[in-house]
Design a protein around this motif. Structure first.
Motif, PDB file in Angstrom:
ATOM      1  N   SER A 104       0.813  -1.219   0.000  1.00 40.72           N
ATOM      2  CA  SER A 104       0.000   0.000   0.000  1.00 40.72           C
ATOM      3  C   SER A 104       0.844   1.266   0.000  1.00 40.72           C
ATOM      4  CB  SER A 104      -0.925   0.007   1.218  1.00 40.72           C
ATOM      5  OG  SER A 104      -0.170  -0.031   2.419  1.00 40.72           O
ATOM      6  N   ASN A 141      -8.669  -1.280  -2.922  1.00 38.61           N
ATOM      7  CA  ASN A 141      -8.492  -0.389  -4.070  1.00 38.61           C
ATOM      8  C   ASN A 141      -9.663   0.558  -4.234  1.00 38.61           C
ATOM      9  OD1 ASN A 141      -6.034  -1.564  -4.703  1.00 38.61           O
ATOM     10  ND2 ASN A 141      -6.919  -3.027  -6.150  1.00 38.61           N
ATOM     11  N   TRP A 157     -13.205   3.660 -12.878  1.00 36.07           N
ATOM     12  CA  TRP A 157     -12.732   2.486 -12.149  1.00 36.07           C
ATOM     13  C   TRP A 157     -13.814   1.423 -12.071  1.00 36.07           C
ATOM     14  CZ3 TRP A 157     -13.727  -0.139  -7.485  1.00 36.07           C
ATOM     15  CH2 TRP A 157     -12.726  -1.037  -7.091  1.00 36.07           C
ATOM     16  N   LYS A 162      -9.323   3.904  -2.635  1.00 36.08           N
ATOM     17  CA  LYS A 162      -8.501   4.890  -3.333  1.00 36.08           C
ATOM     18  C   LYS A 162      -9.234   5.509  -4.513  1.00 36.08           C
ATOM     19  CE  LYS A 162      -4.327   2.182  -2.297  1.00 36.08           C
ATOM     20  NZ  LYS A 162      -3.166   1.463  -2.904  1.00 36.08           N
ATOM     21  N   HIS A 163     -10.017   4.693  -5.216  1.00 39.42           N
ATOM     22  CA  HIS A 163     -10.588   5.140  -6.483  1.00 39.42           C
ATOM     23  C   HIS A 163     -12.010   5.684  -6.352  1.00 39.42           C
ATOM     24  CE1 HIS A 163      -7.227   3.528  -8.840  1.00 39.42           C
ATOM     25  NE2 HIS A 163      -7.271   2.453  -8.055  1.00 39.42           N
ATOM     26  N   HIS A 196      -8.537  -7.210  -1.739  1.00 34.38           N
ATOM     27  CA  HIS A 196      -7.732  -6.180  -2.388  1.00 34.38           C
ATOM     28  C   HIS A 196      -8.602  -5.258  -3.243  1.00 34.38           C
ATOM     29  CE1 HIS A 196      -4.361  -8.945  -1.385  1.00 34.38           C
ATOM     30  NE2 HIS A 196      -3.705  -7.807  -1.285  1.00 34.38           N
TER      31      HIS A 196
END
Length: 373
Positions: free
Chosen positions: A113, A289, A338, A292-293, A285
């Motif tokens: 990360s 993710n 995303w 973040k997106h 995961h």
């Protein structure tokens, strides 16, 4: 066993036997008794020494019995808890101590990360290259690499089914090595339908990446299929690693392989494994993710629950399509880049599209991560 209540010393053994009969589990009996009315609770203790006490004293004694007996059980089994008259558990003590070693501060930047290269670092590397300074990965010292290969060679002599291989760079320095013993090979041939692969942070002297191959046996326990250390996470490194692993196992391929969303790993799987091998992504995961997106979407009420249901619990393609459309319509996210990319690879992570590939109910690569620890 005695206890004090309002200055009186009372013998509880006889009373406990009458209020909580032998052969009845303590917790069940307590909950059953607390559900009854007061007159019924003490009807069973009518012939005990509690008979001549008033109701308030009886209630105090009963609570003392419950706290003393049940509290001792929970103290050893569950920690410190308080239980109210409805049977609701409330934690009263929590040990804020980790049960595992923490990553040293000087190693934290090597966690996946934290593996981000900022603009200043890229500029510094580019400047070094323009100045003629060669930028390369750390190499294993010659003495250590020689000792390692000697150890592998000795095990191969002592154990006929021990296998090892290593990779060197242009200067002859050791950059990657793999090994597996006979038990790992036998476990793979029995339980190798699912292969879980995950690269962890660098915690050794040379900052090498630990990359174990892990599976699950018929008891649901972890089994190790092989171990490798590599210096980098480029596609070429995974090409060599996956080809070496298959060669060590007689080219026997798994039915499914689970990894994180690293592009280099995905490319290595496409290059080496047969097309019949189903590549699955770790949903844990994917959730990380998403922070973040699509962090703004996750802050909306109900989004994380709906998104988590799509990741883990959809049973049929029709159900998945219904809830995906519902999510897009409700939160106006049908044009999010995303999420659009995630939808295109839904066969790699959605359980509804992976039922024909055996996976043992595993949705994440935590088996490999716990093996690393």
């Amino acid at each position: 066993m005695t206890n004090s209540a309002s200055g009186d010393c009372v013998d509880f053994d006889r009373d406990c036997e009458r209020v909580f009969p032998s052969g009845v589990r303590l917790v069940d009996s307590l909950l059953q008794q607390m559900e009854k009315k007061d007159d019924i609770v003490y009807l069973e203790a009518e012939k005990s020494e509690l008979k001549d006490k008033n109701l308030n004293l009886k209630m105090k004694l009963l609570k003392r019995i419950m706290n003393m007996l049940l509290g001792k059980v929970l103290e050893f089994e569950l920690g410190r808890f308080h239980i109210d008259h409805l049977g609701v558990y409330t934690c009263t003590r929590h040990e804020m101590v980790h049960n595992h070693a923490m990553i040293p501060p000087e190693k934290r930047h090597l966690i996946r990360s934290q593996r981000d290269v900022n603009k200043e670092q890229l500029l510094f590397i580019s400047t070094m290259k323009l100045s003629g300074v060669k930028v390369t990965a750390t190499q294993i010292e010659e003495c250590d690499s020689n000792q390692l290969i000697k150890y592998f060679a000795k095990r191969h002599v002592d154990e006929a089914d021990f296998y090892y291989d290593f990779e060197q760079d242009d200067s002859g320095a050791l950059v990657s090595f793999f090994w597996r013993d006979g038990r790992m090979m036998r476990d793979y041939h029995y339980f190798g339908d699912l292969l879980v692969f995950y690269t962890t942070y660098r915690t050794n002297k040379y900052g090498m990446i630990c990359a174990p191959f892990v599976g699950m046996n018929h008891h649901g326990n972890n089994v190790m299929f092989g171990m490798c250390f590599i210096l980098n996470e480029r596609t070429e490194a995974f090409d060599w690693l996956f080809d070496t692993f298959l060669h060590s196992m007689g080219r026997k391929s798994p039915i499914a392989i689970m990894t994180d969303q690293a592009q280099a790993i995905a490319a290595g799987i496409r290059n080496i494994f047969p097309s019949t091998v189903h590549h699955r992504l770790c949903v844990w995961h994917l959730e990380q993710n998403s922070k973040k997106h699509i962090g703004a979407l996750r802050a909306l009420e109900g989004f994380t629950d709906l998104f988590g249901y799509l990741l883990k619990y959809c049973e049929t393609p029709a159900e998945f399509e219904y809830f995906w459309k519902r999510m897009c319509d409700k939160y106006k996210c049908e044009n999010d880049d995303w999420l659009c990319d995630l939808y295109k690879i839904k066969e790699m992570w959605c359980p509804a599209y992976s039922k024909k590939y055996w996976s043992g109910g595993i949705l994440s690569s935590q088996r490999s991560e716990t093996t690393n620890n």
